[in-house]
Design a protein around this motif. Sequence first.
Motif, PDB file in Angstrom:
ATOM      1  N   ILE A 182    -155.539  20.519  38.309  1.00  0.00           N
ATOM      2  CA  ILE A 182    -156.761  19.833  37.909  1.00  0.00           C
ATOM      3  C   ILE A 182    -157.883  20.130  38.902  1.00  0.00           C
ATOM      4  CG2 ILE A 182    -157.776  17.534  37.655  1.00  0.00           C
ATOM      5  CD1 ILE A 182    -155.133  16.648  36.425  1.00  0.00           C
ATOM      6  N   ARG A 183    -157.517  20.220  40.184  1.00  0.00           N
ATOM      7  CA  ARG A 183    -158.546  20.485  41.193  1.00  0.00           C
ATOM      8  C   ARG A 183    -159.093  21.906  41.095  1.00  0.00           C
ATOM      9  NH1 ARG A 183    -155.543  18.325  46.403  1.00  0.00           N
ATOM     10  NH2 ARG A 183    -153.782  18.149  45.005  1.00  0.00           N
ATOM     11  N   ALA A 184    -158.354  22.817  40.522  1.00  0.00           N
ATOM     12  CA  ALA A 184    -158.801  24.208  40.415  1.00  0.00           C
ATOM     13  C   ALA A 184    -159.727  24.435  39.221  1.00  0.00           C
ATOM     14  CB  ALA A 184    -157.592  25.135  40.309  1.00  0.00           C
ATOM     15  N   VAL A 185    -159.721  23.533  38.246  1.00  0.00           N
ATOM     16  CA  VAL A 185    -160.516  23.713  37.034  1.00  0.00           C
ATOM     17  C   VAL A 185    -162.012  23.842  37.329  1.00  0.00           C
ATOM     18  CG1 VAL A 185    -161.214  22.628  34.854  1.00  0.00           C
ATOM     19  CG2 VAL A 185    -158.811  22.700  35.498  1.00  0.00           C
ATOM     20  N   PRO A 186    -162.612  22.977  38.158  1.00  0.00           N
ATOM     21  CA  PRO A 186    -164.057  23.146  38.402  1.00  0.00           C
ATOM     22  C   PRO A 186    -164.402  24.518  38.987  1.00  0.00           C
ATOM     23  CG  PRO A 186    -163.342  20.997  39.173  1.00  0.00           C
ATOM     24  CD  PRO A 186    -162.102  21.764  38.791  1.00  0.00           C
ATOM     25  N   MET A 187    -163.584  25.005  39.921  1.00  0.00           N
ATOM     26  CA  MET A 187    -163.845  26.320  40.504  1.00  0.00           C
ATOM     27  C   MET A 187    -163.689  27.410  39.450  1.00  0.00           C
ATOM     28  SD  MET A 187    -162.070  28.320  43.676  1.00  0.00           S
ATOM     29  CE  MET A 187    -162.394  27.010  44.804  1.00  0.00           C
ATOM     30  N   ALA A 188    -162.688  27.293  38.603  1.00  0.00           N
ATOM     31  CA  ALA A 188    -162.483  28.285  37.549  1.00  0.00           C
ATOM     32  C   ALA A 188    -163.666  28.293  36.574  1.00  0.00           C
ATOM     33  CB  ALA A 188    -161.182  28.006  36.810  1.00  0.00           C
ATOM     34  N   VAL A 189    -164.183  27.123  36.247  1.00  0.00           N
ATOM     35  CA  VAL A 189    -165.326  27.040  35.332  1.00  0.00           C
ATOM     36  C   VAL A 189    -166.560  27.681  35.966  1.00  0.00           C
ATOM     37  CG1 VAL A 189    -166.937  25.442  34.204  1.00  0.00           C
ATOM     38  CG2 VAL A 189    -164.471  25.027  34.081  1.00  0.00           C
ATOM     39  N   VAL A 190    -166.819  27.365  37.248  1.00  0.00           N
ATOM     40  CA  VAL A 190    -167.976  27.939  37.936  1.00  0.00           C
ATOM     41  C   VAL A 190    -167.870  29.459  37.990  1.00  0.00           C
ATOM     42  CG1 VAL A 190    -169.138  28.119  40.180  1.00  0.00           C
ATOM     43  CG2 VAL A 190    -168.512  25.873  39.270  1.00  0.00           C
ATOM     44  N   LEU A 191    -166.707  29.966  38.369  1.00  0.00           N
ATOM     45  CA  LEU A 191    -166.529  31.415  38.441  1.00  0.00           C
ATOM     46  C   LEU A 191    -166.623  32.063  37.068  1.00  0.00           C
ATOM     47  CD1 LEU A 191    -163.700  31.652  41.115  1.00  0.00           C
ATOM     48  CD2 LEU A 191    -166.105  32.290  41.366  1.00  0.00           C
ATOM     49  N   SER A 192    -166.107  31.390  36.052  1.00  0.00           N
ATOM     50  CA  SER A 192    -166.203  31.932  34.690  1.00  0.00           C
ATOM     51  C   SER A 192    -167.652  32.053  34.252  1.00  0.00           C
ATOM     52  CB  SER A 192    -165.442  31.032  33.710  1.00  0.00           C
ATOM     53  OG  SER A 192    -164.081  31.022  34.016  1.00  0.00           O
ATOM     54  N   VAL A 193    -168.461  31.057  34.562  1.00  0.00           N
ATOM     55  CA  VAL A 193    -169.875  31.096  34.197  1.00  0.00           C
ATOM     56  C   VAL A 193    -170.593  32.196  34.976  1.00  0.00           C
ATOM     57  CG1 VAL A 193    -172.060  29.803  34.309  1.00  0.00           C
ATOM     58  CG2 VAL A 193    -169.980  28.694  33.457  1.00  0.00           C
ATOM     59  N   SER A 239    -170.144  39.972  32.957  1.00  0.00           N
ATOM     60  CA  SER A 239    -169.405  41.201  33.264  1.00  0.00           C
ATOM     61  C   SER A 239    -167.997  41.208  32.683  1.00  0.00           C
ATOM     62  CB  SER A 239    -169.346  41.407  34.783  1.00  0.00           C
ATOM     63  OG  SER A 239    -168.621  40.354  35.377  1.00  0.00           O
ATOM     64  N   VAL A 240    -167.689  40.216  31.877  1.00  0.00           N
ATOM     65  CA  VAL A 240    -166.351  40.146  31.276  1.00  0.00           C
ATOM     66  C   VAL A 240    -166.259  41.110  30.107  1.00  0.00           C
ATOM     67  CG1 VAL A 240    -164.753  38.666  29.995  1.00  0.00           C
ATOM     68  CG2 VAL A 240    -165.952  37.774  31.979  1.00  0.00           C
ATOM     69  N   GLU A 241    -165.201  41.871  30.105  1.00  0.00           N
ATOM     70  CA  GLU A 241    -164.943  42.789  28.999  1.00  0.00           C
ATOM     71  C   GLU A 241    -163.483  42.615  28.596  1.00  0.00           C
ATOM     72  OE1 GLU A 241    -164.601  47.546  28.324  1.00  0.00           O
ATOM     73  OE2 GLU A 241    -166.200  46.817  29.622  1.00  0.00           O
ATOM     74  N   ILE A 242    -163.268  42.244  27.370  1.00  0.00           N
ATOM     75  CA  ILE A 242    -161.912  42.013  26.893  1.00  0.00           C
ATOM     76  C   ILE A 242    -161.510  43.167  25.983  1.00  0.00           C
ATOM     77  CG2 ILE A 242    -160.401  40.496  25.569  1.00  0.00           C
ATOM     78  CD1 ILE A 242    -162.171  38.169  26.442  1.00  0.00           C
ATOM     79  N   ALA A 243    -160.521  43.911  26.429  1.00  0.00           N
ATOM     80  CA  ALA A 243    -159.997  45.006  25.617  1.00  0.00           C
ATOM     81  C   ALA A 243    -158.972  44.426  24.642  1.00  0.00           C
ATOM     82  CB  ALA A 243    -159.339  46.050  26.507  1.00  0.00           C
ATOM     83  N   PRO A 244    -159.062  44.780  23.369  1.00  0.00           N
ATOM     84  CA  PRO A 244    -158.123  44.222  22.392  1.00  0.00           C
ATOM     85  C   PRO A 244    -156.655  44.473  22.758  1.00  0.00           C
ATOM     86  CG  PRO A 244    -159.913  45.342  21.271  1.00  0.00           C
ATOM     87  CD  PRO A 244    -160.063  45.629  22.732  1.00  0.00           C
ATOM     88  N   LEU A 245    -156.349  45.672  23.244  1.00  0.00           N
ATOM     89  CA  LEU A 245    -154.970  45.966  23.615  1.00  0.00           C
ATOM     90  C   LEU A 245    -154.539  45.129  24.822  1.00  0.00           C
ATOM     91  CD1 LEU A 245    -152.516  47.620  22.865  1.00  0.00           C
ATOM     92  CD2 LEU A 245    -153.347  49.434  24.368  1.00  0.00           C
ATOM     93  N   GLY A 246    -155.450  44.930  25.774  1.00  0.00           N
ATOM     94  CA  GLY A 246    -155.150  44.091  26.932  1.00  0.00           C
ATOM     95  C   GLY A 246    -154.905  42.652  26.524  1.00  0.00           C
ATOM     96  N   ALA A 247    -155.714  42.144  25.598  1.00  0.00           N
ATOM     97  CA  ALA A 247    -155.521  40.780  25.097  1.00  0.00           C
ATOM     98  C   ALA A 247    -154.184  40.660  24.378  1.00  0.00           C
ATOM     99  CB  ALA A 247    -156.667  40.397  24.166  1.00  0.00           C
TER     100      ALA A 247
END
Length: 107
Positions: free
Chosen positions: A1-12, A17-25
């Motif tokens: 639970i404590r890691a969620v705020p950091m993950a949200v900030v970093l995600s934003v 620069s996020v690129e999702i390759a269909p094969l990788g997904a």
Amino acid sequence: IRAVPMAVVLSVLFYSSVEIAPLGALYAVASGALASGLGYAIWYMALPHLRATTAATIQLSVPALAAVGGVIVLSEPVTLRLAVCSIAILGGVGLFIASKRGTAGSQ
């Protein structure tokens, strides 16, 4: 639970620069859903047949087995550190199981 705020900030911050390759997904879903799901299904089928101490000890072998999988499937290098740690982990698990068999046979 404590890691969620950091993950949200970093995600934003890194969203542009996020690129999702269909094969990788697909690989990620297959790894998470299929491999982990199958592993847990097998573990929970075996669990009722094990004593709590035996199950807990066997569970300790998971990191070593995952590392061996990395060597086999991903061609990861076998380092001295990996070998020594895996031998220590699996050796300890083996000693525990052997000691339990020895005491069970003497009763």
